[in-house]
Write an enzyme that holds these catalytic residues in place. Structure first.
Site, short mmCIF file in Angstrom:
data_model
loop_
_atom_site.label_atom_id
_atom_site.label_comp_id
_atom_site.label_asym_id
_atom_site.label_seq_id
_atom_site.Cartn_x
_atom_site.Cartn_y
_atom_site.Cartn_z
CD GLU A 23 -2.69 -1.22 2.20
OE1 GLU A 23 -4.06 -0.68 2.32
OE2 GLU A 23 -2.13 -0.51 3.83
CE LYS A 100 -6.52 1.42 2.38
NZ LYS A 100 -5.50 0.95 3.29
#
Length: 120
Positions: A23, A100
């Site tokens: 990420e 997200k």
């Protein structure tokens, strides 16, 4: 007194937030919704932008936060975004949602959303 709302919804920016190394390295899109609770009567009466929140400038400031320094948690990101909204003395309260949609969950899902509400 009942406050009015100014909402920016679906603001998109790329960030490197998350606890997983991938990420941080690859980044992903985050989507932000921000609702500001303000009294817009003075701005409306005088048709005066300086008496309200300039949502274009606010949007640019929020994107800078998302694109800026990475954090592990979207809860932390949401707090930073709320702080930016509360920088204006005109804002009495704010509700911020951070989406997200590409969160690393190995199951089918639509979105992960953290919503916080902060006031002065």
């Amino acid at each position: 007194m009942t406050l009015d709302r100014i909402t920016v919804k679906g603001l998109r920016a790329r960030g490197r937030h998350g606890v997983l190394p991938a990420e941080r390295e690859l980044g992903q899109e985050f989507v932000v919704d921000a609702t500001l609770f303000v009294d817009t009567r003075r701005a409306a009466a005088g048709d005066d932008l300086s008496c309200t929140v300039h949502y274009g400038e606010l949007s640019e400031a929020l994107v800078k936060v998302v694109e800026g320094e990475p954090v592990n948690l979207i809860e932390t990101l949401a707090q930073r975004l709320a702080d930016v909204c509360l920088d204006s003395e005109l804002v009495r309260e704010v509700e911020v949602s951070v989406h997200k949609p590409a969160a690393p969950i190995p199951l089918p899902f639509d979105d992960v959303i953290v919503t916080i509400r902060r006031s002065r």
